[in-house]
Design a protein around this motif. Sequence first.
Motif, PDB file in Angstrom:
ATOM      1  N   ALA A  68       0.832  -1.208   0.000  1.00  0.00           N
ATOM      2  CA  ALA A  68       0.000   0.000   0.000  1.00  0.00           C
ATOM      3  C   ALA A  68       0.863   1.253   0.000  1.00  0.00           C
ATOM      4  CB  ALA A  68      -0.925  -0.007   1.211  1.00  0.00           C
ATOM      5  N   ILE A  69       1.910   1.257   0.796  1.00  0.00           N
ATOM      6  CA  ILE A  69       2.816   2.408   0.834  1.00  0.00           C
ATOM      7  C   ILE A  69       3.510   2.586  -0.513  1.00  0.00           C
ATOM      8  CG2 ILE A  69       4.944   3.277   1.890  1.00  0.00           C
ATOM      9  CD1 ILE A  69       3.968   1.881   4.490  1.00  0.00           C
ATOM     10  N   LEU A  70       3.996   1.479  -1.085  1.00  0.00           N
ATOM     11  CA  LEU A  70       4.659   1.558  -2.390  1.00  0.00           C
ATOM     12  C   LEU A  70       3.702   1.996  -3.498  1.00  0.00           C
ATOM     13  CD1 LEU A  70       6.917  -1.629  -2.318  1.00  0.00           C
ATOM     14  CD2 LEU A  70       7.630   0.746  -2.098  1.00  0.00           C
ATOM     15  N   ALA A  71       2.446   1.576  -3.416  1.00  0.00           N
ATOM     16  CA  ALA A  71       1.465   1.964  -4.432  1.00  0.00           C
ATOM     17  C   ALA A  71       1.180   3.454  -4.371  1.00  0.00           C
ATOM     18  CB  ALA A  71       0.177   1.164  -4.250  1.00  0.00           C
ATOM     19  N   VAL A  72       1.101   4.000  -3.182  1.00  0.00           N
ATOM     20  CA  VAL A  72       0.878   5.447  -3.057  1.00  0.00           C
ATOM     21  C   VAL A  72       2.074   6.214  -3.612  1.00  0.00           C
ATOM     22  CG1 VAL A  72       0.622   7.325  -1.382  1.00  0.00           C
ATOM     23  CG2 VAL A  72      -0.725   5.252  -1.140  1.00  0.00           C
ATOM     24  N   ILE A  73       3.288   5.777  -3.278  1.00  0.00           N
ATOM     25  CA  ILE A  73       4.491   6.408  -3.823  1.00  0.00           C
ATOM     26  C   ILE A  73       4.488   6.308  -5.344  1.00  0.00           C
ATOM     27  CG2 ILE A  73       7.001   6.231  -3.968  1.00  0.00           C
ATOM     28  CD1 ILE A  73       6.961   5.348  -1.025  1.00  0.00           C
ATOM     29  N   ALA A  74       4.119   5.140  -5.867  1.00  0.00           N
ATOM     30  CA  ALA A  74       4.098   4.933  -7.320  1.00  0.00           C
ATOM     31  C   ALA A  74       3.082   5.836  -8.001  1.00  0.00           C
ATOM     32  CB  ALA A  74       3.797   3.474  -7.639  1.00  0.00           C
ATOM     33  N   LEU A  75       1.940   6.040  -7.372  1.00  0.00           N
ATOM     34  CA  LEU A  75       0.937   6.928  -7.967  1.00  0.00           C
ATOM     35  C   LEU A  75       1.426   8.372  -8.008  1.00  0.00           C
ATOM     36  CD1 LEU A  75      -2.363   5.456  -6.535  1.00  0.00           C
ATOM     37  CD2 LEU A  75      -1.581   5.419  -8.901  1.00  0.00           C
TER      38      LEU A  75
END
Length: 86
Positions: free
Chosen positions: A43-50
């Motif tokens: 979830a943290i990586l997905a937010v950073i990726a977005l």
Amino acid sequence: MQMKRSNPWAWWAFWIGLLGLVLMPIPLFVGLILGGGLAAVAAILAVIALFKSRHAGGRGIAPAVLAGVFVLLTYGGISIGGGVIW
């Protein structure tokens, strides 16, 4: 001319989220700890990726969104007893 590669943050989020979803059904709290922990990281990586996809011309949005879906499915499975009961 070199083509810019896709967003590596999004692909890390995708694969870690998928791994968390696969490991979540393991009983006796093992899936809760492994699947839930990996889902939190995804979830943290997905937010950073977005956020990074905005600066990369939209590259990596699809794997980041799918990682978010995997996170939701993992926590949905945990909420109905996945990884906790046999």
